[in-house]
Design a protein around this motif. Structure first.
Motif, PDB file in Angstrom:
ATOM      1  N   GLU A  41     -50.735 -11.087  73.944  1.00 37.37           N
ATOM      2  CA  GLU A  41     -51.878 -10.645  73.545  1.00 37.37           C
ATOM      3  C   GLU A  41     -51.690 -10.918  72.043  1.00 37.37           C
ATOM      4  N   GLU A  42     -50.557 -10.960  71.315  1.00 37.70           N
ATOM      5  CA  GLU A  42     -50.310 -10.956  69.920  1.00 37.70           C
ATOM      6  C   GLU A  42     -51.151 -12.365  69.593  1.00 37.70           C
ATOM      7  N   ALA A  43     -51.147 -13.399  70.243  1.00 38.43           N
ATOM      8  CA  ALA A  43     -51.564 -14.739  69.904  1.00 38.43           C
ATOM      9  C   ALA A  43     -53.246 -14.578  69.670  1.00 38.43           C
ATOM     10  N   ILE A  44     -53.812 -13.812  70.346  1.00 41.12           N
ATOM     11  CA  ILE A  44     -55.374 -13.559  70.239  1.00 41.12           C
ATOM     12  C   ILE A  44     -55.499 -12.645  69.275  1.00 41.12           C
ATOM     13  N   GLN A  61     -56.640 -12.145  78.457  1.00 45.44           N
ATOM     14  CA  GLN A  61     -57.985 -12.666  78.405  1.00 45.44           C
ATOM     15  C   GLN A  61     -59.107 -11.467  77.887  1.00 45.44           C
ATOM     16  N   ASP A  62     -58.719 -10.279  78.648  1.00 41.42           N
ATOM     17  CA  ASP A  62     -59.757  -9.387  78.305  1.00 41.42           C
ATOM     18  C   ASP A  62     -59.504  -8.839  76.752  1.00 41.42           C
ATOM     19  N   THR A  63     -58.572  -9.123  76.221  1.00 43.00           N
ATOM     20  CA  THR A  63     -58.738  -8.807  74.759  1.00 43.00           C
ATOM     21  C   THR A  63     -59.705  -9.253  74.011  1.00 43.00           C
ATOM     22  N   LEU A  64     -60.190 -10.196  74.433  1.00 46.35           N
ATOM     23  CA  LEU A  64     -61.311 -11.032  73.759  1.00 46.35           C
ATOM     24  C   LEU A  64     -62.723 -10.039  73.876  1.00 46.35           C
ATOM     25  N   ILE A  65     -62.755  -9.432  75.072  1.00 42.89           N
ATOM     26  CA  ILE A  65     -64.000  -8.749  75.374  1.00 42.89           C
ATOM     27  C   ILE A  65     -64.635  -7.791  74.087  1.00 42.89           C
TER      28      ILE A  65
END
Length: 378
Positions: A133-136, A183-187
């Motif tokens: 998650e840290e990468a995003i 992925q859902d970190t982007l929402i």
């Protein structure tokens, strides 16, 4: 007036010193001359913080000739409307998802879109099964964190956060390879245009010009489907395989030439016989039928993409340069084709041998190619 050859030579990064030693310069560096020429000729409205207008971005990708005679080399060979929709999407509040089978130039288009729009294609998150998650979002400088506690000085912004702060284009490659919860970190980022930092009780709000390009394919193993909530945040543009043999030969020849110059390989003339043969073999095995439509053939387990054809031809040129006379011949590409086609040693070898005997052996002018492929397949 600058002709096509002069423009291409300048665009391919005629730099000095260390720049000439870079194996693969970023798009904004390799094609700096073309981008500068486009900016000078571009008198159309530009969205906030865009270096070029949407028209100029599309011209950069598709190629053309400017009023002063400067030739802009095509970066993508395909339907114009696809590029126009992709560029227009980036000018809205929706993110762009480039979808297609492996080898349809998704990463290539993503990089050049970012280079043309914001002049920086390096704000990149490379998706893998282990992407955290840290990468995003962001990470921490743990030395500062332990010494002084959570602070903005201890925070290490990721590519997406940097794009939000600077109004640039962030890129997420192979989105469907990233675990679903990551992925859902982007929402929130894509819907609210904000990135919360709960450790500090703060948030980073995107400034005008920010957007995100993601690429994905649904054929590789290990794919994580996008949630419906995340997919709704994207406008999806499907990149097709090249429509004709001529288009694919042109793409392969251009990319091989660009890559070859970077590693000092001999130049293969556009439309060289071996390039056309490699492309023809890949298309026929991919489509399950010969080019004339008369003979059905079995398809192997691999994708046999344009990117793999580029790899086969580049490898063949290296063989010709270092162990031959510098001229690309059938013997130079045969081993590469075998490696690309035969992924499953049992099933794919049967498919390949049947194709050699029923199609290649009987084709006029392909005797040398048949012998070379038979020799490496024995």
């Amino acid at each position: 007036m600058a002709g096509a050859e002069e423009s291409a030579a300048r665009a391919e990064g005629a730099g000095t010193g260390a720049e000439e030693e870079v194996l693969r310069p970023h798009a904004e560096d390799a094609f700096a001359y073309e981008l500068k020429a486009l900016a000078a000729a571009d008198d159309r409205p530009r969205p906030a913080r865009w270096n070029l207008s949407p028209w100029a971005v599309a011209t950069y990708l598709l190629g053309g000739v400017l009023p002063d005679g400067t030739a802009i080399s095509p970066k993508y060979v395909g339907p114009r409307r696809i590029v126009e929709v992709a560029v227009t999407t980036l000018a809205t509040d929706r993110a762009l998802l480039l979808l297609g089978v492996p080898g349809t130039a998704k990463t290539w288009v993503s990089e050049h879109l970012a280079a043309a729009v914001s002049g920086d294609s390096t704000l990149l998150v490379q998706g893998t099964a282990g992407t955290p998650e840290e990468a995003i979002r962001y990470g921490w400088d743990y030395a500062r964190l332990l010494a002084h506690g959570p602070s903005r000085d201890a925070l290490v912004p990721g590519p997406v956060m940097r794009a939000m702060s600077g109004g640039g284009i962030a890129r997420v490659e192979e989105l469907t390879r990233i675990p679903a919860d990551v992925q859902d970190t982007l929402i929130t980022i894509l819907s609210e245009k904000t990135l919360p930092i709960p450790e500090l009780g703060q948030e980073v709000m995107a400034v005008r010009g920010f957007n995100l390009i993601a690429t994905a394919n649904d054929r590789d193993r290990g794919v994580n489907d996008l949630s419906s909530a995340l997919r709704r945040r994207f406008n999806t543009v499907v990149l097709p395989l090249p429509a004709t043999v001529e288009d694919e030969v042109d793409i392969v020849a251009r990319r091989v030439d660009q890559m070859g110059r970077a590693i000092d390989l001999p130049q293969a003339p556009p439309g060289a016989d071996e390039i056309r043969r490699v492309v023809t073999v890949f298309r026929e095995l991919r489509d399950g039928v010969t080019a004339d439509g008369r003979t059905k053939v079995k398809s192997p387990s691999g994708t046999l993409s344009t990117a793999e054809a580029i790899s086969v031809v580049t490898g063949g040129l290296a063989l010709a340069a270092h162990f031959g006379d510098g001229v690309l011949r059938s013997a130079d590409v045969a081993a590469g084709i075998l490696g690309a086609v035969v992924r499953d040693p049992a099933a794919d070898r049967v498919v390949w041998n049947e194709y050699l005997e029923s199609v290649v052996r009987e084709r006029d002018g392909w005797k040398d190619f048949y012998r070379a492929c038979r020799e490496v397949s024995a």
